[in-house]
Design a protein around this motif. Structure first.
Motif, PDB file in Angstrom:
ATOM      1  N   ASP A 114      14.388   9.772   6.108  1.00 23.17           N
ATOM      2  CA  ASP A 114      13.842  11.124   6.203  1.00 23.17           C
ATOM      3  C   ASP A 114      12.582  11.081   7.070  1.00 23.17           C
ATOM      4  O   ASP A 114      11.557  10.545   6.661  1.00 23.17           O
ATOM      5  CB  ASP A 114      13.516  11.645   4.802  1.00 23.17           C
ATOM      6  N   ILE A 115      12.665  11.610   8.257  1.00 26.55           N
ATOM      7  CA  ILE A 115      11.556  11.563   9.212  1.00 26.55           C
ATOM      8  C   ILE A 115      10.306  12.248   8.658  1.00 26.55           C
ATOM      9  O   ILE A 115       9.183  11.864   8.998  1.00 26.55           O
ATOM     10  CB  ILE A 115      11.977  12.159  10.583  1.00 26.55           C
ATOM     11  N   ASP A 116      10.492  13.205   7.772  1.00 25.81           N
ATOM     12  CA  ASP A 116       9.355  13.902   7.177  1.00 25.81           C
ATOM     13  C   ASP A 116       8.584  13.005   6.208  1.00 25.81           C
ATOM     14  O   ASP A 116       7.439  13.298   5.875  1.00 25.81           O
ATOM     15  CB  ASP A 116       9.814  15.174   6.456  1.00 25.81           C
ATOM     16  N   LYS A 117       9.206  11.919   5.754  1.00 25.02           N
ATOM     17  CA  LYS A 117       8.545  11.005   4.818  1.00 25.02           C
ATOM     18  C   LYS A 117       8.101   9.711   5.496  1.00 25.02           C
ATOM     19  O   LYS A 117       7.572   8.826   4.835  1.00 25.02           O
ATOM     20  CB  LYS A 117       9.483  10.685   3.660  1.00 25.02           C
ATOM     21  N   LEU A 118       8.295   9.616   6.796  1.00 26.13           N
ATOM     22  CA  LEU A 118       7.982   8.391   7.511  1.00 26.13           C
ATOM     23  C   LEU A 118       6.505   8.013   7.386  1.00 26.13           C
ATOM     24  O   LEU A 118       6.175   6.850   7.165  1.00 26.13           O
ATOM     25  CB  LEU A 118       8.372   8.531   8.988  1.00 26.13           C
ATOM     26  N   THR A 119       5.620   8.979   7.465  1.00 25.33           N
ATOM     27  CA  THR A 119       4.190   8.702   7.314  1.00 25.33           C
ATOM     28  C   THR A 119       3.885   8.200   5.910  1.00 25.33           C
ATOM     29  O   THR A 119       3.121   7.251   5.738  1.00 25.33           O
ATOM     30  CB  THR A 119       3.354   9.965   7.605  1.00 25.33           C
ATOM     31  N   THR A 120       4.502   8.799   4.906  1.00 25.52           N
ATOM     32  CA  THR A 120       4.300   8.373   3.520  1.00 25.52           C
ATOM     33  C   THR A 120       4.790   6.946   3.329  1.00 25.52           C
ATOM     34  O   THR A 120       4.102   6.124   2.718  1.00 25.52           O
ATOM     35  CB  THR A 120       5.049   9.316   2.559  1.00 25.52           C
ATOM     36  N   TYR A 121       5.969   6.639   3.858  1.00 28.54           N
ATOM     37  CA  TYR A 121       6.511   5.283   3.748  1.00 28.54           C
ATOM     38  C   TYR A 121       5.619   4.271   4.459  1.00 28.54           C
ATOM     39  O   TYR A 121       5.377   3.179   3.946  1.00 28.54           O
ATOM     40  CB  TYR A 121       7.920   5.209   4.329  1.00 28.54           C
ATOM     41  N   THR A 122       5.138   4.629   5.636  1.00 31.50           N
ATOM     42  CA  THR A 122       4.288   3.722   6.405  1.00 31.50           C
ATOM     43  C   THR A 122       2.970   3.474   5.677  1.00 31.50           C
ATOM     44  O   THR A 122       2.496   2.335   5.597  1.00 31.50           O
ATOM     45  CB  THR A 122       4.020   4.288   7.812  1.00 31.50           C
ATOM     46  N   ARG A 123       2.380   4.512   5.127  1.00 35.08           N
ATOM     47  CA  ARG A 123       1.129   4.370   4.378  1.00 35.08           C
ATOM     48  C   ARG A 123       1.327   3.490   3.147  1.00 35.08           C
ATOM     49  O   ARG A 123       0.545   2.594   2.859  1.00 35.08           O
ATOM     50  CB  ARG A 123       0.591   5.737   3.975  1.00 35.08           C
ATOM     51  N   ARG A 124       2.429   3.724   2.426  1.00 33.59           N
ATOM     52  CA  ARG A 124       2.708   2.934   1.235  1.00 33.59           C
ATOM     53  C   ARG A 124       2.972   1.473   1.613  1.00 33.59           C
ATOM     54  O   ARG A 124       2.496   0.560   0.936  1.00 33.59           O
ATOM     55  CB  ARG A 124       3.911   3.517   0.488  1.00 33.59           C
ATOM     56  N   ALA A 125       3.718   1.251   2.674  1.00 38.11           N
ATOM     57  CA  ALA A 125       3.980  -0.114   3.124  1.00 38.11           C
ATOM     58  C   ALA A 125       2.670  -0.821   3.464  1.00 38.11           C
ATOM     59  O   ALA A 125       2.480  -1.992   3.120  1.00 38.11           O
ATOM     60  CB  ALA A 125       4.916  -0.112   4.330  1.00 38.11           C
ATOM     61  N   SER A 126       1.756  -0.113   4.092  1.00 39.10           N
ATOM     62  CA  SER A 126       0.456  -0.684   4.427  1.00 39.10           C
ATOM     63  C   SER A 126      -0.312  -1.081   3.170  1.00 39.10           C
ATOM     64  O   SER A 126      -0.924  -2.153   3.107  1.00 39.10           O
ATOM     65  CB  SER A 126      -0.347   0.326   5.250  1.00 39.10           C
ATOM     66  N   GLU A 127      -0.280  -0.233   2.149  1.00 33.22           N
ATOM     67  CA  GLU A 127      -0.933  -0.535   0.868  1.00 33.22           C
ATOM     68  C   GLU A 127      -0.315  -1.767   0.226  1.00 33.22           C
ATOM     69  O   GLU A 127      -1.026  -2.638  -0.292  1.00 33.22           O
ATOM     70  CB  GLU A 127      -0.805   0.647  -0.096  1.00 33.22           C
ATOM     71  N   LEU A 128       1.006  -1.844   0.251  1.00 39.16           N
ATOM     72  CA  LEU A 128       1.703  -2.972  -0.355  1.00 39.16           C
ATOM     73  C   LEU A 128       1.401  -4.276   0.391  1.00 39.16           C
ATOM     74  O   LEU A 128       1.162  -5.310  -0.234  1.00 39.16           O
ATOM     75  CB  LEU A 128       3.210  -2.713  -0.381  1.00 39.16           C
TER      76      LEU A 128
END
Length: 70
Positions: free
Chosen positions: A32-46
C-alpha cells in the motif's frame, strides 16, 4: 500494523521478525503506497533498536571476556 509495540518492549527476535515482515510487504506487489512512509519509519525504529541491542550485547561480552583474561 496499525498499532506498533514499542521497540524497547520487544525482544531482538521479535523486532527482527517484524522488520522482515515489513520488508516482505514493501517488496510485494500488494504494498500500500499510502503506508510506505509508515513502514519506512517503523523499519528505521526497528533497525535502530536492533543496532542498540547488538551494541549493548557486544559491550557486555567484551567486559565479560576482559574479566576472564585478567
Amino acid at each position: 500494523m496499525a498499532e506498533f509495540q514499542p521497540v524497547s518492549e520487544m525482544t531482538y527476535s521479535q523486532a527482527l521478525a517484524e522488520l522482515e515482515a515489513i520488508l516482505r510487504n514493501m517488496q510485494s506487489d500488494q504494498c500500500d503506497i499510502d503506508k510506505l512512509t509508515t513502514y519506512t519509519r517503523r523499519a528505521s525504529e526497528l533497525i535502530a533498536g536492533c543496532k542498540a541491542r547488538l551494541t549493548a550485547t557486544d559491550a557486555e561480552l567484551q567486559a565479560i571476556l576482559k574479566d576472564l583474561t585478567e
